[in-house]
Design a protein around this motif. Sequence first.
Motif, PDB file in Angstrom:
ATOM      1  N   VAL A 130      14.079  -2.276  11.631  1.00 59.38           N
ATOM      2  CA  VAL A 130      15.220  -3.081  11.160  1.00 59.38           C
ATOM      3  C   VAL A 130      15.999  -2.379  10.061  1.00 59.38           C
ATOM      4  O   VAL A 130      17.228  -2.454  10.020  1.00 59.38           O
ATOM      5  CB  VAL A 130      14.723  -4.467  10.687  1.00 59.38           C
ATOM      6  CG1 VAL A 130      15.790  -5.211   9.915  1.00 59.38           C
ATOM      7  CG2 VAL A 130      14.251  -5.289  11.873  1.00 59.38           C
ATOM      8  N   THR A 131      15.302  -1.678   9.172  1.00 63.99           N
ATOM      9  CA  THR A 131      15.969  -1.106   8.002  1.00 63.99           C
ATOM     10  C   THR A 131      16.314   0.367   8.144  1.00 63.99           C
ATOM     11  O   THR A 131      17.174   0.853   7.413  1.00 63.99           O
ATOM     12  CB  THR A 131      15.066  -1.241   6.755  1.00 63.99           C
ATOM     13  OG1 THR A 131      13.877  -0.458   6.942  1.00 63.99           O
ATOM     14  CG2 THR A 131      14.736  -2.686   6.468  1.00 63.99           C
ATOM     15  N   GLY A 132      15.623   1.099   9.025  1.00 63.37           N
ATOM     16  CA  GLY A 132      15.802   2.545   9.096  1.00 63.37           C
ATOM     17  C   GLY A 132      15.314   3.244   7.840  1.00 63.37           C
ATOM     18  O   GLY A 132      15.813   4.310   7.468  1.00 63.37           O
ATOM     19  N   ALA A 133      14.333   2.656   7.162  1.00 66.95           N
ATOM     20  CA  ALA A 133      13.831   3.151   5.883  1.00 66.95           C
ATOM     21  C   ALA A 133      13.337   4.589   5.969  1.00 66.95           C
ATOM     22  O   ALA A 133      12.846   5.034   7.008  1.00 66.95           O
ATOM     23  CB  ALA A 133      12.688   2.268   5.390  1.00 66.95           C
ATOM     24  N   THR A 134      13.463   5.299   4.842  1.00 67.48           N
ATOM     25  CA  THR A 134      12.902   6.641   4.716  1.00 67.48           C
ATOM     26  C   THR A 134      11.389   6.570   4.761  1.00 67.48           C
ATOM     27  O   THR A 134      10.735   7.402   5.384  1.00 67.48           O
ATOM     28  CB  THR A 134      13.342   7.264   3.369  1.00 67.48           C
ATOM     29  OG1 THR A 134      14.763   7.233   3.288  1.00 67.48           O
ATOM     30  CG2 THR A 134      12.821   8.676   3.216  1.00 67.48           C
ATOM     31  N   LYS A 135      10.816   5.539   4.108  1.00 71.90           N
ATOM     32  CA  LYS A 135       9.365   5.401   3.985  1.00 71.90           C
ATOM     33  C   LYS A 135       9.016   3.927   3.878  1.00 71.90           C
ATOM     34  O   LYS A 135       9.731   3.155   3.254  1.00 71.90           O
ATOM     35  CB  LYS A 135       8.888   6.149   2.719  1.00 71.90           C
ATOM     36  CG  LYS A 135       7.417   6.103   2.464  1.00 71.90           C
ATOM     37  CD  LYS A 135       6.665   7.004   3.448  1.00 71.90           C
ATOM     38  CE  LYS A 135       5.174   7.079   3.127  1.00 71.90           C
ATOM     39  NZ  LYS A 135       4.374   6.054   3.734  1.00 71.90           N
ATOM     40  N   ILE A 136       7.919   3.549   4.500  1.00 75.27           N
ATOM     41  CA  ILE A 136       7.374   2.200   4.347  1.00 75.27           C
ATOM     42  C   ILE A 136       6.151   2.305   3.441  1.00 75.27           C
ATOM     43  O   ILE A 136       5.218   3.044   3.733  1.00 75.27           O
ATOM     44  CB  ILE A 136       6.983   1.574   5.702  1.00 75.27           C
ATOM     45  CG1 ILE A 136       8.189   1.468   6.630  1.00 75.27           C
ATOM     46  CG2 ILE A 136       6.310   0.220   5.490  1.00 75.27           C
ATOM     47  CD1 ILE A 136       9.269   0.502   6.185  1.00 75.27           C
ATOM     48  N   ASN A 137       6.187   1.593   2.318  1.00 70.88           N
ATOM     49  CA  ASN A 137       5.052   1.547   1.390  1.00 70.88           C
ATOM     50  C   ASN A 137       4.224   0.318   1.709  1.00 70.88           C
ATOM     51  O   ASN A 137       4.764  -0.782   1.876  1.00 70.88           O
ATOM     52  CB  ASN A 137       5.520   1.455  -0.056  1.00 70.88           C
ATOM     53  CG  ASN A 137       6.219   2.713  -0.565  1.00 70.88           C
ATOM     54  OD1 ASN A 137       6.682   2.718  -1.688  1.00 70.88           O
ATOM     55  ND2 ASN A 137       6.316   3.766   0.226  1.00 70.88           N
ATOM     56  N   VAL A 138       2.905   0.502   1.786  1.00 70.72           N
ATOM     57  CA  VAL A 138       1.970  -0.595   2.027  1.00 70.72           C
ATOM     58  C   VAL A 138       0.921  -0.543   0.938  1.00 70.72           C
ATOM     59  O   VAL A 138       0.346   0.516   0.671  1.00 70.72           O
ATOM     60  CB  VAL A 138       1.299  -0.469   3.417  1.00 70.72           C
ATOM     61  CG1 VAL A 138       0.242  -1.559   3.612  1.00 70.72           C
ATOM     62  CG2 VAL A 138       2.338  -0.500   4.527  1.00 70.72           C
ATOM     63  N   GLY A 139       0.691  -1.682   0.275  1.00 64.85           N
ATOM     64  CA  GLY A 139      -0.311  -1.688  -0.777  1.00 64.85           C
ATOM     65  C   GLY A 139      -0.890  -3.071  -1.022  1.00 64.85           C
ATOM     66  O   GLY A 139      -0.196  -4.068  -0.930  1.00 64.85           O
ATOM     67  N   ALA A 140      -2.186  -3.069  -1.340  1.00 66.19           N
ATOM     68  CA  ALA A 140      -2.891  -4.297  -1.722  1.00 66.19           C
ATOM     69  C   ALA A 140      -3.453  -4.052  -3.119  1.00 66.19           C
ATOM     70  O   ALA A 140      -4.545  -3.535  -3.266  1.00 66.19           O
ATOM     71  CB  ALA A 140      -4.002  -4.619  -0.726  1.00 66.19           C
ATOM     72  N   LEU A 141      -2.675  -4.402  -4.132  1.00 60.99           N
ATOM     73  CA  LEU A 141      -3.059  -4.095  -5.508  1.00 60.99           C
ATOM     74  C   LEU A 141      -3.817  -5.248  -6.148  1.00 60.99           C
ATOM     75  O   LEU A 141      -4.995  -5.131  -6.444  1.00 60.99           O
ATOM     76  CB  LEU A 141      -1.821  -3.728  -6.329  1.00 60.99           C
ATOM     77  CG  LEU A 141      -1.043  -2.535  -5.751  1.00 60.99           C
ATOM     78  CD1 LEU A 141       0.308  -2.423  -6.393  1.00 60.99           C
ATOM     79  CD2 LEU A 141      -1.832  -1.268  -5.896  1.00 60.99           C
ATOM     80  N   GLY A 142      -3.141  -6.347  -6.403  1.00 61.91           N
ATOM     81  CA  GLY A 142      -3.795  -7.537  -6.895  1.00 61.91           C
ATOM     82  C   GLY A 142      -4.337  -7.472  -8.305  1.00 61.91           C
ATOM     83  O   GLY A 142      -5.266  -8.201  -8.649  1.00 61.91           O
ATOM     84  N   ASN A 143      -3.786  -6.617  -9.151  1.00 63.69           N
ATOM     85  CA  ASN A 143      -4.259  -6.551 -10.533  1.00 63.69           C
ATOM     86  C   ASN A 143      -3.825  -7.769 -11.334  1.00 63.69           C
ATOM     87  O   ASN A 143      -4.526  -8.192 -12.247  1.00 63.69           O
ATOM     88  CB  ASN A 143      -3.756  -5.284 -11.216  1.00 63.69           C
ATOM     89  CG  ASN A 143      -4.309  -4.037 -10.573  1.00 63.69           C
ATOM     90  OD1 ASN A 143      -5.336  -4.067  -9.913  1.00 63.69           O
ATOM     91  ND2 ASN A 143      -3.620  -2.928 -10.754  1.00 63.69           N
ATOM     92  N   ILE A 144      -2.678  -8.339 -11.021  1.00 64.25           N
ATOM     93  CA  ILE A 144      -2.185  -9.515 -11.727  1.00 64.25           C
ATOM     94  C   ILE A 144      -2.434 -10.768 -10.897  1.00 64.25           C
ATOM     95  O   ILE A 144      -3.042 -11.721 -11.367  1.00 64.25           O
ATOM     96  CB  ILE A 144      -0.693  -9.361 -12.089  1.00 64.25           C
ATOM     97  CG1 ILE A 144      -0.532  -8.191 -13.072  1.00 64.25           C
ATOM     98  CG2 ILE A 144      -0.127 -10.649 -12.663  1.00 64.25           C
ATOM     99  CD1 ILE A 144       0.888  -7.789 -13.356  1.00 64.25           C
ATOM    100  N   VAL A 145      -1.960 -10.774  -9.652  1.00 61.01           N
ATOM    101  CA  VAL A 145      -2.219 -11.883  -8.732  1.00 61.01           C
ATOM    102  C   VAL A 145      -3.452 -11.496  -7.923  1.00 61.01           C
ATOM    103  O   VAL A 145      -3.395 -10.601  -7.085  1.00 61.01           O
ATOM    104  CB  VAL A 145      -1.012 -12.141  -7.804  1.00 61.01           C
ATOM    105  CG1 VAL A 145      -1.342 -13.214  -6.778  1.00 61.01           C
ATOM    106  CG2 VAL A 145       0.213 -12.532  -8.617  1.00 61.01           C
TER     107      VAL A 145
END
Length: 135
Positions: free
Chosen positions: A73-88
Amino acid sequence: MSEFELDARIARDSDLVTALDLCQLRIQNDSRWPWLVMVPQRSGLTEIFDLSPAEQALLSVEVNRVAAALKTVTGATKINVGALGNIVRQLHVHVIARFEGDPNWPGPIWGFGQSVTYEEQQKQDFLNKLVEALS
């Protein structure tokens, strides 16, 4: 097992797009980046390894499906995926489209500047394309 309850901060900062088999798919209320949040609808989880092996596999499938649709949909340069959860702490996965020259490229988006709310038509147009790409 107790009933699933969405963390109040996720609810405040995002809107529901659709429910997948495992996850709620949500859009973050920040138009600087096409930014999706996926929340497994399971109670009391903070880590991916808290999911059963079958649910871990389903999460991977859903994240990959959403990431591919977002890139289409976006033609993005890069897709970032992350599961951080330090705050939530509630288990959730961020899926973010990044572009060369976007705000703070190539640095991280967390804590950068002030969020910019979507104009409603802009958000609806984006979500219509996203949902179509997911079909």
